[in-house]
Design an enzyme around this catalytic site. Sequence first.
Site, PDB file in Angstrom:
ATOM      1  CB  THR A  88      -1.098   0.020   1.131  1.00  0.00           C
ATOM      2  OG1 THR A  88      -1.587  -1.493   1.549  1.00  0.00           O
ATOM      3  CG2 THR A  88      -2.297   0.921   0.972  1.00  0.00           C
ATOM      4  CD  GLU A 131       6.388  -0.819   9.180  1.00  0.00           C
ATOM      5  OE1 GLU A 131       6.441  -1.142   7.949  1.00  0.00           O
ATOM      6  OE2 GLU A 131       5.937  -1.566   9.942  1.00  0.00           O
ATOM      7  CE  LYS A 166      -4.122  -5.486   4.730  1.00  0.00           C
ATOM      8  NZ  LYS A 166      -3.122  -4.543   4.559  1.00  0.00           N
TER       9      LYS A 166
HETATM   10  C1  5RP Z   1       5.665  -3.869   7.173  1.00  0.00           C
HETATM   11  C2  5RP Z   1       4.088  -3.583   7.602  1.00  0.00           C
HETATM   12  C3  5RP Z   1       2.895  -3.242   6.344  1.00  0.00           C
HETATM   13  O1  5RP Z   1       2.354  -1.790   6.768  1.00  0.00           O
HETATM   14  C4  5RP Z   1       1.949  -4.120   6.414  1.00  0.00           C
HETATM   15  O2  5RP Z   1       2.458  -5.586   6.122  1.00  0.00           O
HETATM   16  C5  5RP Z   1       0.845  -3.917   5.362  1.00  0.00           C
HETATM   17  O3  5RP Z   1       1.291  -4.347   4.149  1.00  0.00           O
HETATM   18  P1  5RP Z   1       0.545  -4.200   2.908  1.00  0.00           P
HETATM   19  O4  5RP Z   1       0.345  -2.722   2.771  1.00  0.00           O
HETATM   20  O5  5RP Z   1       1.447  -4.900   1.803  1.00  0.00           O
HETATM   21  O6  5RP Z   1      -0.345  -5.089   3.079  1.00  0.00           O
HETATM   22  O7  5RP Z   1       3.698  -3.316   8.615  1.00  0.00           O
HETATM   23  O8  5RP Z   1       6.134  -4.143   8.129  1.00  0.00           O
END
Ligand code: 5RP
Length: 219
Positions: free
Chosen positions: A31, A103, A121
């Site tokens: 994303t 993060e 989500k």
């Molecule tokens: C990476 C993360 C991502 O934000 C989480 O996995 C969501 O990823 P995606 O946008 O591919 O669904 O925490 O460590």
Amino acid sequence: MTQDELKALVGQAALAYVVPGQVVGVGTGSTVNCFIDALATIKGRIAGAVSSSEKSTERLRAHGIQVLDSNGVEQIPVYIDGADEIDQAGHMIKGGGAALTREKIVADIAERFICIADESKLVQTLGRFPLPVEVIPMAAAQVSRRLRALGGEPALRAGVVTDNGGHIIDVRGLRITDPAAMEFEINQWPGVITVGIFARHRASVCLLGTPQGVRTLSF
Ligand code: 5RP
């Protein structure tokens, strides 16, 4: 709309939260990749980015966006990142992409966390997605024993070494009814680098991609 289209939608919508002339915090994941691609269209209007992973750094640089060292930046107005799960209070599970520690560091520097995610989500209670825990490799067995005692089923993520040299334990079967308490508890254990519960650093806003458009949740 496909999941990829929903991701592109919220990646684009997040541009409205980027503060002109300021540094933006950039997360990691598919994303966020959409957000980075959108950010490239306004790159002349920002002072640069602080990145949460080598992967995002690579993509930012490929677009000609300047990536700044987090140690040289005192404050960031917004951090934009995805999530593996988010609840109705803005608490999140993160770390599916193994970037949870960086993060959380960038989120800590930022004033506001803007979460971008497709509607799949959003959950009532965190825990359906296996909870990632980054550990120092020599602590993996002991931390796994502690996670089992909490009621989880831990499994080492095979073949993954994080940007920090850590390993990831994914924990299934936890029902996280008090995210702040569980985050605090797991973070105390020796050898834990970061647990992927973002309660203290929860989202201020979530831009949720739905077939009807972007739904904005404010917490
Ligand atoms: C990476 C993360 C991502 O934000 C989480 O996995 C969501 O990823 P995606 O946008 O591919 O669904 O925490 O460590």
